[in-house]
Design a protein around this motif. Structure first.
Motif, PDB file in Angstrom:
ATOM      1  N   PHE A 156       0.855  -1.184   0.000  1.00  0.00           N
ATOM      2  CA  PHE A 156       0.000   0.000   0.000  1.00  0.00           C
ATOM      3  C   PHE A 156       0.892   1.235   0.000  1.00  0.00           C
ATOM      4  N   THR A 157       0.543   2.199  -0.827  1.00  0.00           N
ATOM      5  CA  THR A 157       1.297   3.447  -0.934  1.00  0.00           C
ATOM      6  C   THR A 157       0.306   4.594  -1.070  1.00  0.00           C
ATOM      7  N   ALA A 158       0.805   5.755  -1.374  1.00  0.00           N
ATOM      8  CA  ALA A 158      -0.026   6.900  -1.745  1.00  0.00           C
ATOM      9  C   ALA A 158       0.098   7.121  -3.246  1.00  0.00           C
ATOM     10  N   GLY A 159      -1.036   7.274  -3.914  1.00  0.00           N
ATOM     11  CA  GLY A 159      -1.023   7.669  -5.318  1.00  0.00           C
ATOM     12  C   GLY A 159      -0.537   6.629  -6.288  1.00  0.00           C
ATOM     13  N   ALA A 160      -0.867   5.340  -6.085  1.00  0.00           N
ATOM     14  CA  ALA A 160      -0.538   4.326  -7.092  1.00  0.00           C
ATOM     15  C   ALA A 160      -1.159   4.731  -8.428  1.00  0.00           C
ATOM     16  N   ALA A 161      -0.476   4.375  -9.503  1.00  0.00           N
ATOM     17  CA  ALA A 161      -0.863   4.867 -10.823  1.00  0.00           C
ATOM     18  C   ALA A 161      -2.308   4.539 -11.159  1.00  0.00           C
ATOM     19  N   MET A 162      -2.722   3.308 -10.902  1.00  0.00           N
ATOM     20  CA  MET A 162      -4.083   2.934 -11.277  1.00  0.00           C
ATOM     21  C   MET A 162      -5.111   3.776 -10.523  1.00  0.00           C
ATOM     22  N   VAL A 187      -1.684  -5.675 -14.897  1.00  0.00           N
ATOM     23  CA  VAL A 187      -1.051  -4.532 -15.569  1.00  0.00           C
ATOM     24  C   VAL A 187      -1.882  -3.288 -15.248  1.00  0.00           C
ATOM     25  N   SER A 188      -2.165  -3.125 -13.970  1.00  0.00           N
ATOM     26  CA  SER A 188      -3.124  -2.131 -13.508  1.00  0.00           C
ATOM     27  C   SER A 188      -2.743  -0.711 -13.897  1.00  0.00           C
ATOM     28  N   HIS A 189      -1.451  -0.427 -13.934  1.00  0.00           N
ATOM     29  CA  HIS A 189      -0.994   0.932 -14.225  1.00  0.00           C
ATOM     30  C   HIS A 189      -1.180   1.316 -15.690  1.00  0.00           C
ATOM     31  N   LEU A 190      -1.711   0.391 -16.495  1.00  0.00           N
ATOM     32  CA  LEU A 190      -1.990   0.707 -17.901  1.00  0.00           C
ATOM     33  C   LEU A 190      -3.472   1.003 -18.133  1.00  0.00           C
ATOM     34  N   PHE A 191      -4.214   1.216 -17.054  1.00  0.00           N
ATOM     35  CA  PHE A 191      -5.621   1.618 -17.191  1.00  0.00           C
ATOM     36  C   PHE A 191      -5.751   2.838 -18.100  1.00  0.00           C
ATOM     37  N   ALA A 192      -4.809   3.760 -18.009  1.00  0.00           N
ATOM     38  CA  ALA A 192      -4.882   4.995 -18.801  1.00  0.00           C
ATOM     39  C   ALA A 192      -4.863   4.728 -20.296  1.00  0.00           C
ATOM     40  N   LEU A 193      -4.321   3.578 -20.691  1.00  0.00           N
ATOM     41  CA  LEU A 193      -4.301   3.196 -22.100  1.00  0.00           C
ATOM     42  C   LEU A 193      -5.585   2.486 -22.496  1.00  0.00           C
ATOM     43  N   HIS A 194      -6.009   1.567 -21.689  1.00  0.00           N
ATOM     44  CA  HIS A 194      -7.270   0.842 -21.869  1.00  0.00           C
ATOM     45  C   HIS A 194      -7.673   0.233 -20.540  1.00  0.00           C
ATOM     46  N   PRO A 195      -8.914   0.426 -20.124  1.00  0.00           N
ATOM     47  CA  PRO A 195     -10.041   1.022 -20.846  1.00  0.00           C
ATOM     48  C   PRO A 195     -10.136   2.535 -20.745  1.00  0.00           C
ATOM     49  N   GLY A 196      -9.149   3.170 -20.099  1.00  0.00           N
ATOM     50  CA  GLY A 196      -9.154   4.616 -20.024  1.00  0.00           C
ATOM     51  C   GLY A 196      -8.757   5.269 -21.337  1.00  0.00           C
ATOM     52  N   ARG A 197      -8.661   6.591 -21.308  1.00  0.00           N
ATOM     53  CA  ARG A 197      -8.330   7.334 -22.533  1.00  0.00           C
ATOM     54  C   ARG A 197      -7.334   8.457 -22.277  1.00  0.00           C
ATOM     55  N   GLN A 198      -6.606   8.369 -21.149  1.00  0.00           N
ATOM     56  CA  GLN A 198      -5.603   9.387 -20.867  1.00  0.00           C
ATOM     57  C   GLN A 198      -4.443   9.343 -21.840  1.00  0.00           C
TER      58      GLN A 198
END
Length: 791
Positions: A517-523, A587-598
């Motif tokens: 657990f941390t602060a601000g994980a990418a996902m 590969v949670s930190h790749l949410f911004a690629l899919h299904p996100g749109r960042q």
């Protein structure tokens, strides 16, 4: 007496048919011996059944999605996952410890914040419909699941007679239907009965051609009922104790209905007595008769399934589906293409069968379960699994099947107001990772799978994406926005300022099942960013200026969760601690690629390259759902061959003989996610641009796809040869501009509408411009100028 085709002719072809004649069927030459890997699923959203196809005994295990233990009335007690007292102070203490030390172990956080899940419950099998008819010796046995017709069939010869069975789950009549036909002069002598698990009370009555059973689950008192009617042709049916006997019939049909007194109504989740409703459905279907029920089923099913088609040169194989799957790597190009199209369309079939309006959404196993204690309770994991179930709906012409997910999310938003208050002392609503039909929105104790408060934002993504596909303003205003606003309120009150850089972060934050657990994980940051961006856009649409202003201010301070690390990777955590040798399945930190749109691959090449580096490092392994996600990610990176290779891994390593996804064990999100990934290869529209064939694999050089959907209320047909578009048909559901991405053909573009050349009128600034002005209800053909078209 109708004539029967010989069984062998139902499956084998002497050669490959033309593409439009190729049937989409799963075919097997023996009965199923294993429910999970060999049973063939049918369903109507609320009800489902597995077709095993036994000969001497035909045992049809069936489900109804509301039959759950746990919840209100549970003998274990039930508190919706809510702690007995407000725990915001405990959450603050964990966040303070993380700020001081940089991280905490999942076990330490769970010890402080976890909460026992008493009365959580399990999804249950309803029982078995058992039909005993004839001996076990047969010739020419074939068992088929016909995706084109939405029905399963069994055919064989026995003692010189041909026997044919048809199994279907009707949505219009809300019944399971089993039909037996024989060419034997003496007809059938059959026994029809019902078997239910022993964890419930059971009363059964038979009269004439009807069997009614009812009772209650012992664990929570949930009332259940099932009713079946047997209608013979050319013979008779009589009751014999707890069974129905068919004698001398050339054919007979069984109509089975089931239900409970569950209602999606917080906090009690109970409705009216199911007995009148269930018996009424079975009797009504029997009164209509098989031909009428079958026709109503076909009209309903065809309207959904036929909305999309794909032709990549497939031919009907000469072998059974399990043999084809086992030999996929060495199969001919036409056979491989067949299995690939079959798998994609199977995903669409499974969603039609497990998610229809009026029922609960598809769970971890869709609607199918044969256990009192299924894996992971066969529940709703909202840290990807439930969401992945619906990635394919809008792109592949099944947008209406989102309705159960939306209704369920609205109900969670109501139940989750208490979780937001008790856990975070926040307005709005929250749900943390696991949920069930009983409004469970609180915490559990599993250290690596109990804390995912961004789940509310991820569920909201589906509401707004459906709006982006349909541009339905009423849906946005009346249904999507209130839920999105509530989730945004929660996060506006729950984000913390990181003392190191004054950015707003999620803390405690956890990258699913990986690390500390941390602060601000990418996902965490990416999902909250997605919520704020979408809710900001929605607030402007509906005229909520106050919320728009608050979201603008928060977005200016929000850590976006996008950092490029020391070895070129997209960082999974705010600190640069990723290990290049780490091949974790998430590969949670790749949410911004899919299904996100960042991450916009065309506009942000550095971030795209970092995502590619991370994805390469993780490799192509993993569980079924993990591989499915990677197919989507590689498609978003415009690498069709890598996405296709992952799909091959999905087929050969994570697919059971009946084509169901295996985690292991069976978990349906991999089926849905992989079908979504194949759609992403053909059309993308997440950044306001329409990309056609953005990730076409070299294995599909020629083909056509009809009925693809794109954001902006667009329906698209694609035709390509040698990897180049030869024609695109675009049907506009709204008036406005369409911005085209780079098109996979050379030269200029010609546009026809109603047979007339409208290129100059439709294009903004000339024939090489990519901005089209379209009118609602009009269809446009986009062609290279060299293509000759009759006008």
């Amino acid at each position: 007496m109708r004539r029967f085709l010989r069984a062998a002719s139902l499956v084998l072809c002497l050669g490959f048919a033309t593409a439009k004649e190729v049937p989409l069927r799963l075919v097997y030459d023996e009965p199923a011996a294993d429910w999970e890997s060999q049973g063939l699923p049918i369903g109507n959203g609320a009800m489902g059944a597995m077709i095993m196809g036994g000969v001497g005994e035909d045992r049809i295990q069936f489900n109804e999605k509301t039959l759950w233990t746990g919840g209100p009335g549970s003998k274990e007690g039930y508190d919706y996952g809510l702690p007995g007292e407000a725990i915001r102070a405990k959450v603050d203490a964990v966040a303070a410890a993380i700020a001081e030390d940089g991280s905490m172990t999942p076990e330490a956080v769970a010890e402080r914040l976890g909460h026992g899940a008493a009365g959580y419950g399990h999804y249950q099998s309803f029982g078995d419909l058992v039909i005993e008819a004839g001996g076990a010796d047969t010739t020419g046995y074939v068992r088929t699941l016909d995706l084109d017709r939405g029905e399963a069939r069994v055919a064989y010869s026995q003692d010189g007679a041909n026997v044919r069975r048809t199994y279907l789950a009707s949505y219009p009549d809300d019944v399971l239907v089993v039909r037996y036909e024989t060419s034997a002069r003496e007809g059938f002598a059959a026994r029809v009965s019902l078997s239910v698990p022993d964890n419930r009370t059971f009363e059964v009555e038979t009269e004439g051609g009807g069997l009614n059973a009812h009772g209650a689950l012992e664990e929570n008192g949930l009332r259940w009922a099932t009713s079946l009617m047997v209608v013979p042709e050319g013979g008779e049916v009589r009751s014999d104790g707890a069974a129905l006997m068919v004698e001398g019939a050339s054919a007979f049909t069984v109509y089975l209905a089931a239900g409970t007194d569950y209602a999606l109504d917080h906090p009690d989740y109970r409705g009216e007595d199911p007995i009148p409703r269930v018996t009424g459905r079975a009797q009504a279907a029997a009164g209509r008769g098989y031909e009428a029920v079958h026709l109503r089923h076909r009209l309903d099913y065809d309207g959904l399934f036929d909305a999309f088609s794909l032709d990549i040169g497939q031919g009907t194989p000469k072998r059974s589906t399990d043999d084809l799957l086992a030999g996929y790597a060495e199969a001919s190009a036409a056979e491989r293409a067949y299995l690939e199209v079959l798998y994609l369309q199977y995903g669409r079939y499974l969603l039609i069968a497990s998610s229809r309006p009026g029922s609960l959404p598809a769970n971890l196993q869709g609607v199918w379960n044969n256990s009192a204690t299924p894996p992971w309770n066969a529940d709703y994991h909202v840290n990807i699994n439930l969401q992945m179930n619906y990635w394919l709906a809008d792109p592949l012409g099944l947008g209406g099947l989102n309705e159960p997910l939306f209704a369920f999310t609205e109900a969670l938003a109501e139940a989750g107001e208490a979780s937001a208050r008790q856990v975070m002392d926040a307005p709005g609503w929250a749900v943390f990772l696991n949920t069930n039909p009983w409004g469970y929105t609180g915490l559990i104790t599993w250290p690596t799978a109990f804390w995912q408060p961004e789940a509310n934002a991820w569920l909201c993504q589906h509401l707004f994406e459906h709006y982006r596909y349909t541009l339905d303003e009423e849906f946005l205003r009346e249904r999507a926005y209130p839920v999105m606003r509530g989730a945004a309120e929660f996060w506006l009150a729950s984000l913390r300022e990181d003392p190191s850089d004054k950015r707003l972060v999620v803390s405690p934050s956890y990258s699913p099942e990986h690390g500390s657990f941390t602060a601000g994980a990418a996902m965490s940051q990416q999902i909250v960013n997605d919520l704020f961006v979408s809710t900001l856009e929605a607030s402007r649409k509906v005229g909520d200026a106050a919320m728009a202003g608050r979201l603008e201010d928060a977005l200016a301070r929000l850590d976006p969760g996008l950092r490029i690390g020391s070895w070129g990777q997209l960082q999974e955590w705010k600190e640069d601690i990723d290990d290049p040798a780490d091949d974790h399945r998430h590969v949670s930190h790749l949410f911004a690629l899919h299904p996100g749109r960042q991450i916009d691959v065309s506009a942000q090449p550095a971030l795209a390259a970092a995502a590619r580096t991370s994805l390469d490092a993780r490799g192509d392994g993993g569980t079924g759902w993990s591989k499915a996600w990677k197919i989507n990610l590689w498609a978003r990176l415009r690498n069709g061959d890598r996405a296709y290779a992952l799909f091959g891994e999905q087929l050969t390593g994570s697919t059971l003989p009946n084509l169901l996804d295996t985690h292991p064990p069976f978990q349906i999100d991999g089926n849905f996610g992989a079908s979504s990934g194949l759609a992403e290869m053909l059309v993308q529209s997440q950044h306001g641009r329409l990309a056609l064939l953005p990730a076409l694999p070299s294995a599909w050089p020629d083909g056509e796809a009809k009925g693809l959907r794109a954001r902006g209320a667009l329906t698209i047909d694609l035709f390509w040869k040698s990897g180049r578009l030869t024609k695109t048909t675009l049907h506009a559901g709204r008036t406005g501009e369409v911005l085209l991405d780079d098109l996979p053909f050379e030269g200029r573009m010609r546009i026809l509408s109603k047979g007339k050349d409208v290129t100059k009128r439709v294009l903004q600034n000339g024939p090489i411009d990519r901005v089209l002005t379209v009118e609602s209800g009009h269809t446009y053909e986009l062609l290279p100028v060299s293509t000759k078209t009759d006008e």
